[in-house]
Design a protein around this motif. Structure first.
Motif, PDB file in Angstrom:
ATOM      1  N   SER A   2      -0.387   2.189 -10.714  1.00 39.83           N
ATOM      2  CA  SER A   2      -0.616   1.322  -9.572  1.00 39.83           C
ATOM      3  C   SER A   2       0.627   0.451  -9.391  1.00 39.83           C
ATOM      4  CB  SER A   2      -1.850   0.437  -9.805  1.00 39.83           C
ATOM      5  OG  SER A   2      -1.590  -0.511 -10.824  1.00 39.83           O
ATOM      6  N   PHE A   3       0.718  -0.183  -8.238  1.00 36.79           N
ATOM      7  CA  PHE A   3       1.849  -1.062  -7.969  1.00 36.79           C
ATOM      8  C   PHE A   3       1.925  -2.165  -9.013  1.00 36.79           C
ATOM      9  CE2 PHE A   3       3.797  -4.662  -5.650  1.00 36.79           C
ATOM     10  CZ  PHE A   3       5.022  -4.090  -5.352  1.00 36.79           C
ATOM     11  N   ILE A   4       0.779  -2.767  -9.347  1.00 35.27           N
ATOM     12  CA  ILE A   4       0.787  -3.876 -10.307  1.00 35.27           C
ATOM     13  C   ILE A   4       1.083  -3.371 -11.726  1.00 35.27           C
ATOM     14  CG2 ILE A   4      -1.688  -3.947 -10.734  1.00 35.27           C
ATOM     15  CD1 ILE A   4      -1.380  -7.063 -10.742  1.00 35.27           C
ATOM     16  N   GLU A   5       0.637  -2.167 -12.075  1.00 36.09           N
ATOM     17  CA  GLU A   5       0.985  -1.608 -13.389  1.00 36.09           C
ATOM     18  C   GLU A   5       2.499  -1.410 -13.502  1.00 36.09           C
ATOM     19  OE1 GLU A   5      -3.027   0.956 -14.492  1.00 36.09           O
ATOM     20  OE2 GLU A   5      -1.461   1.870 -13.260  1.00 36.09           O
ATOM     21  N   TYR A   6       3.101  -0.906 -12.431  1.00 31.67           N
ATOM     22  CA  TYR A   6       4.555  -0.747 -12.416  1.00 31.67           C
ATOM     23  C   TYR A   6       5.223  -2.102 -12.574  1.00 31.67           C
ATOM     24  CZ  TYR A   6       9.265   0.451 -10.894  1.00 31.67           C
ATOM     25  OH  TYR A   6      10.628   0.617 -10.838  1.00 31.67           O
ATOM     26  N   TYR A   7       4.722  -3.093 -11.871  1.00 29.44           N
ATOM     27  CA  TYR A   7       5.287  -4.439 -11.923  1.00 29.44           C
ATOM     28  C   TYR A   7       5.152  -5.034 -13.329  1.00 29.44           C
ATOM     29  CZ  TYR A   7       6.643  -8.882  -9.696  1.00 29.44           C
ATOM     30  OH  TYR A   7       7.282 -10.023  -9.316  1.00 29.44           O
ATOM     31  N   HIS A  25      10.615   5.146  -7.253  1.00 30.01           N
ATOM     32  CA  HIS A  25      10.115   3.907  -6.652  1.00 30.01           C
ATOM     33  C   HIS A  25      11.231   3.192  -5.894  1.00 30.01           C
ATOM     34  CE1 HIS A  25       7.954   0.227  -6.029  1.00 30.01           C
ATOM     35  NE2 HIS A  25       8.849  -0.454  -6.732  1.00 30.01           N
ATOM     36  N   VAL A  26      12.384   3.052  -6.534  1.00 28.18           N
ATOM     37  CA  VAL A  26      13.513   2.370  -5.887  1.00 28.18           C
ATOM     38  C   VAL A  26      13.939   3.136  -4.633  1.00 28.18           C
ATOM     39  CG1 VAL A  26      15.940   1.723  -6.161  1.00 28.18           C
ATOM     40  CG2 VAL A  26      14.301   1.233  -7.988  1.00 28.18           C
ATOM     41  N   GLY A  27      13.968   4.446  -4.713  1.00 27.76           N
ATOM     42  CA  GLY A  27      14.308   5.255  -3.545  1.00 27.76           C
ATOM     43  C   GLY A  27      13.340   5.034  -2.399  1.00 27.76           C
ATOM     44  N   HIS A  28      12.053   4.904  -2.735  1.00 25.13           N
ATOM     45  CA  HIS A  28      11.041   4.682  -1.707  1.00 25.13           C
ATOM     46  C   HIS A  28      11.198   3.290  -1.089  1.00 25.13           C
ATOM     47  CE1 HIS A  28       7.521   6.162   0.308  1.00 25.13           C
ATOM     48  NE2 HIS A  28       6.773   5.137  -0.071  1.00 25.13           N
ATOM     49  N   VAL A  29      11.493   2.282  -1.914  1.00 24.00           N
ATOM     50  CA  VAL A  29      11.739   0.929  -1.401  1.00 24.00           C
ATOM     51  C   VAL A  29      12.943   0.946  -0.457  1.00 24.00           C
ATOM     52  CG1 VAL A  29      12.455  -1.421  -2.025  1.00 24.00           C
ATOM     53  CG2 VAL A  29      10.683  -0.262  -3.365  1.00 24.00           C
ATOM     54  N   LEU A  30      14.000   1.616  -0.883  1.00 23.76           N
ATOM     55  CA  LEU A  30      15.184   1.719  -0.026  1.00 23.76           C
ATOM     56  C   LEU A  30      14.841   2.394   1.291  1.00 23.76           C
ATOM     57  CD1 LEU A  30      17.886   2.711  -2.663  1.00 23.76           C
ATOM     58  CD2 LEU A  30      17.736   0.542  -1.413  1.00 23.76           C
ATOM     59  N   ASP A  31      14.127   3.512   1.205  1.00 22.35           N
ATOM     60  CA  ASP A  31      13.798   4.277   2.408  1.00 22.35           C
ATOM     61  C   ASP A  31      12.912   3.493   3.367  1.00 22.35           C
ATOM     62  OD1 ASP A  31      13.690   6.717   4.012  1.00 22.35           O
ATOM     63  OD2 ASP A  31      11.602   6.852   3.320  1.00 22.35           O
ATOM     64  N   LEU A  32      11.851   2.874   2.850  1.00 27.16           N
ATOM     65  CA  LEU A  32      10.887   2.193   3.711  1.00 27.16           C
ATOM     66  C   LEU A  32      11.364   0.834   4.205  1.00 27.16           C
ATOM     67  CD1 LEU A  32       7.475   2.806   1.923  1.00 27.16           C
ATOM     68  CD2 LEU A  32       8.339   3.920   3.975  1.00 27.16           C
ATOM     69  N   GLN A  63       3.081   6.017  -3.314  1.00 22.48           N
ATOM     70  CA  GLN A  63       4.173   6.754  -3.958  1.00 22.48           C
ATOM     71  C   GLN A  63       4.080   6.653  -5.474  1.00 22.48           C
ATOM     72  OE1 GLN A  63       7.122   5.039  -5.574  1.00 22.48           O
ATOM     73  NE2 GLN A  63       7.604   7.082  -6.343  1.00 22.48           N
ATOM     74  N   LEU A  64       3.814   5.450  -5.995  1.00 25.87           N
ATOM     75  CA  LEU A  64       3.722   5.265  -7.451  1.00 25.87           C
ATOM     76  C   LEU A  64       2.548   6.053  -8.037  1.00 25.87           C
ATOM     77  CD1 LEU A  64       4.601   1.485  -7.720  1.00 25.87           C
ATOM     78  CD2 LEU A  64       5.861   3.370  -8.795  1.00 25.87           C
ATOM     79  N   GLN A  65       1.416   6.031  -7.356  1.00 20.39           N
ATOM     80  CA  GLN A  65       0.250   6.798  -7.825  1.00 20.39           C
ATOM     81  C   GLN A  65       0.566   8.291  -7.833  1.00 20.39           C
ATOM     82  OE1 GLN A  65      -2.660   6.104  -9.133  1.00 20.39           O
ATOM     83  NE2 GLN A  65      -2.820   3.920  -8.795  1.00 20.39           N
ATOM     84  N   ARG A  66       1.153   8.771  -6.755  1.00 20.70           N
ATOM     85  CA  ARG A  66       1.457  10.195  -6.623  1.00 20.70           C
ATOM     86  C   ARG A  66       2.477  10.659  -7.662  1.00 20.70           C
ATOM     87  NH1 ARG A  66       3.955  10.347  -1.695  1.00 20.70           N
ATOM     88  NH2 ARG A  66       5.923  10.159  -2.803  1.00 20.70           N
ATOM     89  N   ASP A  67       3.558   9.908  -7.786  1.00 25.91           N
ATOM     90  CA  ASP A  67       4.685  10.365  -8.602  1.00 25.91           C
ATOM     91  C   ASP A  67       4.646   9.901 -10.051  1.00 25.91           C
ATOM     92  OD1 ASP A  67       5.544  11.498  -6.248  1.00 25.91           O
ATOM     93  OD2 ASP A  67       7.107   9.998  -5.872  1.00 25.91           O
ATOM     94  N   ALA A  68       3.988   8.768 -10.334  1.00 23.61           N
ATOM     95  CA  ALA A  68       4.029   8.214 -11.688  1.00 23.61           C
ATOM     96  C   ALA A  68       2.661   7.871 -12.253  1.00 23.61           C
ATOM     97  CB  ALA A  68       4.915   6.967 -11.706  1.00 23.61           C
ATOM     98  N   GLN A  69       1.596   8.091 -11.479  1.00 20.16           N
ATOM     99  CA  GLN A  69       0.248   7.751 -11.909  1.00 20.16           C
ATOM    100  C   GLN A  69       0.154   6.293 -12.366  1.00 20.16           C
ATOM    101  OE1 GLN A  69       1.736  10.826 -13.360  1.00 20.16           O
ATOM    102  NE2 GLN A  69       1.118  11.484 -11.320  1.00 20.16           N
ATOM    103  N   ASP A 103       0.835  -1.210   0.000  1.00 17.62           N
ATOM    104  CA  ASP A 103       0.000   0.000   0.000  1.00 17.62           C
ATOM    105  C   ASP A 103       0.869   1.260   0.000  1.00 17.62           C
ATOM    106  OD1 ASP A 103      -2.289  -1.543   0.012  1.00 17.62           O
ATOM    107  OD2 ASP A 103      -2.680  -1.287   2.158  1.00 17.62           O
ATOM    108  N   ALA A 104       1.909   1.261   0.825  1.00 19.78           N
ATOM    109  CA  ALA A 104       2.800   2.425   0.888  1.00 19.78           C
ATOM    110  C   ALA A 104       3.518   2.634  -0.442  1.00 19.78           C
ATOM    111  CB  ALA A 104       3.808   2.249   2.022  1.00 19.78           C
ATOM    112  N   LEU A 105       3.929   1.553  -1.071  1.00 16.17           N
ATOM    113  CA  LEU A 105       4.597   1.664  -2.373  1.00 16.17           C
ATOM    114  C   LEU A 105       3.622   2.154  -3.434  1.00 16.17           C
ATOM    115  CD1 LEU A 105       6.765  -1.576  -2.260  1.00 16.17           C
ATOM    116  CD2 LEU A 105       7.496   0.777  -1.809  1.00 16.17           C
ATOM    117  N   GLU A 106       2.386   1.699  -3.357  1.00 15.68           N
ATOM    118  CA  GLU A 106       1.363   2.122  -4.311  1.00 15.68           C
ATOM    119  C   GLU A 106       1.084   3.627  -4.192  1.00 15.68           C
ATOM    120  OE1 GLU A 106      -2.418   1.180  -6.731  1.00 15.68           O
ATOM    121  OE2 GLU A 106      -1.259  -0.380  -5.790  1.00 15.68           O
TER     122      GLU A 106
END
Length: 155
Positions: free
Chosen positions: A22-27, A100-107, A14-20, A9-12
């Motif tokens: 969803s997590f699964i769309e990014y995947y 996204h990678v930065g957020h994964v690293l941070d969280l 960030q992805l929605q906010r910054d890249a429009q 949810d937290a990753l989603e």
């Protein structure tokens, strides 16, 4: 077990906010980018992203409208459809990845010591081995009907 629910949810967010995305769309985009020529059978992509084929088909339609992916018949077996990452989709993924990678690293990654990460990896491997040893995934769980299935090319 809260982590299983809260991290995606937290990753989603960030992805929605910054890249429009969803997590699964990014995947999906990332999965395609890892494939030769950015192409993959829809049925295999559904397994990779753990989505039913019908759900993936609708998602690919949305990504197609944005110009990020396309579809084409599989030249080795025209009964199958392949998802294709477009140049625009690759560029979009390339722009989205650092945030996204930065957020994964941070969280996640930076929150744990190297020893904790290694321990987590060992525990994860044990659970995955048990899951893999339990049984093969049921094709119906992914909307698959076996090697002779046909995929909707009109969605």
């Amino acid at each position: 077990m809260k982590l299983i629910h809260r991290l995606p949810d937290a990753l989603e967010v960030q992805l929605q906010r910054d890249a429009q995305l969803s997590f699964i769309e990014y995947y999906v985009l990332a999965g395609l980018s890892d494939q030769p020529e950015g192409r993959m059978r829809m049925s295999e992509l559904a397994v990779l992203v753990n989505a039913e084929l019908s759900r993936l088909s609708h998602m690919i339609s949305r990504l197609e409208k944005r110009g990020l992916v396309g579809r084409e018949p599989d030249p080795s077996n025209r009964r199958y459809t392949r998802a294709v990452l477009t140049d625009a989709g690759f560029a979009y993924l390339k722009d989205a990845a650092p945030g996204h990678v930065g957020h994964v690293l941070d969280l996640f990654i930076d929150a744990l010591s190297p020893d904790e990460l290694q321990t987590l990896h060992r525990y994860s491997d044990k659970v995955i081995a048990r899951i893999d040893g339990e049984r093969e995934p049921c094709p119906a769980a992914y909307g698959l009907r076996g090697e002779s299935d046909t995929e909707d090319t009109t969605s």
